[in-house]
Design an enzyme around this catalytic site. Sequence first.
Site, short mmCIF file in Angstrom:
data_model
loop_
_atom_site.label_atom_id
_atom_site.label_comp_id
_atom_site.label_asym_id
_atom_site.label_seq_id
_atom_site.Cartn_x
_atom_site.Cartn_y
_atom_site.Cartn_z
N ARG A 124 0.84 -1.21 0.00
CA ARG A 124 0.00 0.00 0.00
C ARG A 124 0.87 1.25 0.00
O ARG A 124 0.86 2.05 0.94
CB ARG A 124 -0.99 -0.09 1.13
CG ARG A 124 -1.87 -1.29 0.86
CD ARG A 124 -2.92 -1.48 1.85
NE ARG A 124 -4.15 -0.81 1.50
CZ ARG A 124 -5.23 -0.88 2.25
NH1 ARG A 124 -5.22 -1.54 3.37
NH2 ARG A 124 -6.33 -0.27 1.88
N GLN A 129 -1.73 3.29 -5.22
CA GLN A 129 -3.08 3.74 -4.88
C GLN A 129 -4.12 3.49 -5.97
O GLN A 129 -5.24 3.10 -5.69
CB GLN A 129 -3.06 5.21 -4.49
CG GLN A 129 -2.59 5.39 -3.05
CD GLN A 129 -2.56 6.83 -2.60
OE1 GLN A 129 -3.03 7.73 -3.28
NE2 GLN A 129 -1.97 7.06 -1.45
N ASP A 132 -5.43 -0.12 -5.79
CA ASP A 132 -5.72 -0.64 -4.47
C ASP A 132 -7.20 -1.03 -4.33
O ASP A 132 -8.06 -0.20 -3.99
CB ASP A 132 -5.33 0.42 -3.43
CG ASP A 132 -5.41 -0.09 -2.02
OD1 ASP A 132 -6.07 -1.12 -1.78
OD2 ASP A 132 -4.80 0.53 -1.14
N SER A 135 -8.93 -0.53 -0.86
CA SER A 135 -9.38 0.84 -0.60
C SER A 135 -10.61 1.20 -1.44
O SER A 135 -11.56 1.79 -0.93
CB SER A 135 -8.28 1.85 -0.92
OG SER A 135 -7.24 1.72 0.00
N TYR A 231 -0.25 0.48 9.70
CA TYR A 231 -1.32 -0.49 9.94
C TYR A 231 -1.45 -0.77 11.42
O TYR A 231 -0.46 -0.71 12.16
CB TYR A 231 -1.02 -1.80 9.20
CG TYR A 231 -0.98 -1.58 7.72
CD1 TYR A 231 -2.14 -1.54 6.98
CD2 TYR A 231 0.23 -1.33 7.07
CE1 TYR A 231 -2.12 -1.28 5.63
CE2 TYR A 231 0.26 -1.06 5.72
CZ TYR A 231 -0.91 -1.04 5.01
OH TYR A 231 -0.90 -0.76 3.67
P1 NAD Z 1 -8.24 -2.01 7.69
O1 NAD Z 1 -9.47 -2.25 6.91
O2 NAD Z 1 -7.19 -3.05 7.71
O3 NAD Z 1 -8.65 -1.72 9.22
C1 NAD Z 1 -9.61 -0.73 9.50
C2 NAD Z 1 -9.19 0.10 10.66
O4 NAD Z 1 -9.34 -0.66 11.87
C3 NAD Z 1 -7.73 0.57 10.66
O5 NAD Z 1 -7.71 1.97 10.63
C4 NAD Z 1 -7.17 0.01 11.96
O6 NAD Z 1 -6.24 0.88 12.56
C5 NAD Z 1 -8.42 -0.13 12.78
N1 NAD Z 1 -8.35 -1.02 13.94
C6 NAD Z 1 -7.70 -2.20 14.08
N2 NAD Z 1 -7.88 -2.70 15.31
C7 NAD Z 1 -8.67 -1.80 15.98
C8 NAD Z 1 -9.20 -1.75 17.28
N3 NAD Z 1 -8.97 -2.71 18.16
N4 NAD Z 1 -9.95 -0.69 17.61
C9 NAD Z 1 -10.20 0.30 16.74
N5 NAD Z 1 -9.71 0.31 15.48
C10 NAD Z 1 -8.96 -0.72 15.11
O7 NAD Z 1 -7.60 -0.61 7.33
P2 NAD Z 1 -7.49 0.11 5.93
O8 NAD Z 1 -8.69 0.93 5.69
O9 NAD Z 1 -7.16 -0.90 4.93
O10 NAD Z 1 -6.26 1.10 6.18
C11 NAD Z 1 -5.14 0.70 6.96
C12 NAD Z 1 -3.97 1.67 6.73
O11 NAD Z 1 -3.54 1.62 5.39
C13 NAD Z 1 -4.25 3.12 7.02
O12 NAD Z 1 -3.09 3.67 7.64
C14 NAD Z 1 -4.41 3.73 5.68
O13 NAD Z 1 -4.11 5.11 5.64
C15 NAD Z 1 -3.39 2.94 4.90
N6 NAD Z 1 -3.66 2.93 3.48
C16 NAD Z 1 -2.66 3.30 2.60
C17 NAD Z 1 -2.91 3.31 1.25
C18 NAD Z 1 -1.85 3.72 0.27
O14 NAD Z 1 -1.00 4.51 0.59
N7 NAD Z 1 -1.90 3.17 -0.91
C19 NAD Z 1 -4.15 2.93 0.77
C20 NAD Z 1 -5.13 2.55 1.67
C21 NAD Z 1 -4.87 2.54 3.03
#
Ligand code: NAD
Length: 382
Positions: A124, A129, A132, A135, A231
């Site tokens: 990621r 992006q 992805d 996302s 993450y």
């Molecule tokens: P995800 O679907 O894996 O998880 C959803 C959310 O649940 C996350 O924000 C995580 O911190 C949270 N979580 C986990 N355990 C928890 C708990 N016990 N209580 C409360 N919250 C909890 O997450 P995602 O939407 O796939 O995104 C994860 C990370 O990836 C983020 O930092 C996001 O910014 C990053 N990301 C980067 C890119 C990129 O640069 N290409 C794209 C998408 C996401």
Amino acid sequence: MKVGVPRQREHESRISIIPAVVKKLVKLGCDVIVESGAGQYAHHLDADYQAAGATIIPPGDASEKLWADCDIVITINPPTTDQASKLKNNAILVGMLNPVGEKELLQSLCDRSITSFSMEYLPRTSRAQSMDVLSSQANLAGYKAVLLAANACPKMFPMMITAAGTIAPAKVFIIGAGVAGLQAIATAKRLGATVEAFDVRAATKEQIMSLGARFVELPTAAQDDASTGGYAKEQTDEERQKQAELMAKHVTGADIVITTAAIFGKDPPMLIDQNVVSDMKNGSVLVDLAASTEHNRGNCEITKPGESFNTDNGVTIIGYENLAGLLSSNASQVYANNMYAFCELFIKEGNINLNMEDDLIAGTMITHNGNITNQRVADATA
Ligand code: NAD
């Protein structure tokens, strides 16, 4: 070079490639073969695909003309082992293949020397992006979760001052502020609710507040993105239990709770137990976006993955999976765009040119030349 777009399995309304992307693949030098009816639930007809330059084949011919003949097959869900066994040797398969949960499929891909890419494993990074799929689909799921909750809730979202009295805004509590959670916050705010949210990652505080929601401060150890690579890391049982206890009053005070907490490759953390649901308001709604049949759980102890039901104390618990699929048109559009961006990495002037040095190719590749190439998948399936 032939690119195949098969019909998806039952109950999947999305399609992997839409007609607009067929046109772009044709420009890349591909012949696109679409199984008849593949796009119907995403509202793309065979005629639309034909007009875009694709060849339509009848479903009965799919196993020969599509699975057996194409150099690249682009899917959403994992194919059946039978379909995969029809692929020609050294073909490429791209999709959300769930390789850890599909061991037989994995074996079949190795047996036929298929080069498979599972898009859930895409690194990621900024460059990734546009490809992805997690996302692009989570974004739509977060939006739809709020609409489902709004529909099931006997209260409206915005405050309203009327001649018949003042209606207070609905209180929404969102757990997990990744892609889905942030979209859920934005959607609930747009509808006029009072929104608060929590995530274990400290970096989300600013993101939550920038959307106009209140960040719920809990005296638990916040995770630092710099040390966890952006993450969330899995909590100990003790940490999770403490968080659940501290969050309980926010859950029971809300009209709508949307849970999105996830740790990639692990069971969703259990954050709301049955006793807390018993204390929730009559008429409140909990949408558990983490609900997963595969893991047989979600973030709430009594969620039934794939189902919606009412508890004895009048709480609606919604555990539908694939909420993005309820927006089949947009979900297919963005998924297809993700697929095109990914295929552009290795389709050059109608030929396949796999650059193994490319971190996006290497990170997403699951099988190649008869071997499992992804270490996480190899370890998890050993
Ligand atoms: P995800 O679907 O894996 O998880 C959803 C959310 O649940 C996350 O924000 C995580 O911190 C949270 N979580 C986990 N355990 C928890 C708990 N016990 N209580 C409360 N919250 C909890 O997450 P995602 O939407 O796939 O995104 C994860 C990370 O990836 C983020 O930092 C996001 O910014 C990053 N990301 C980067 C890119 C990129 O640069 N290409 C794209 C998408 C996401």
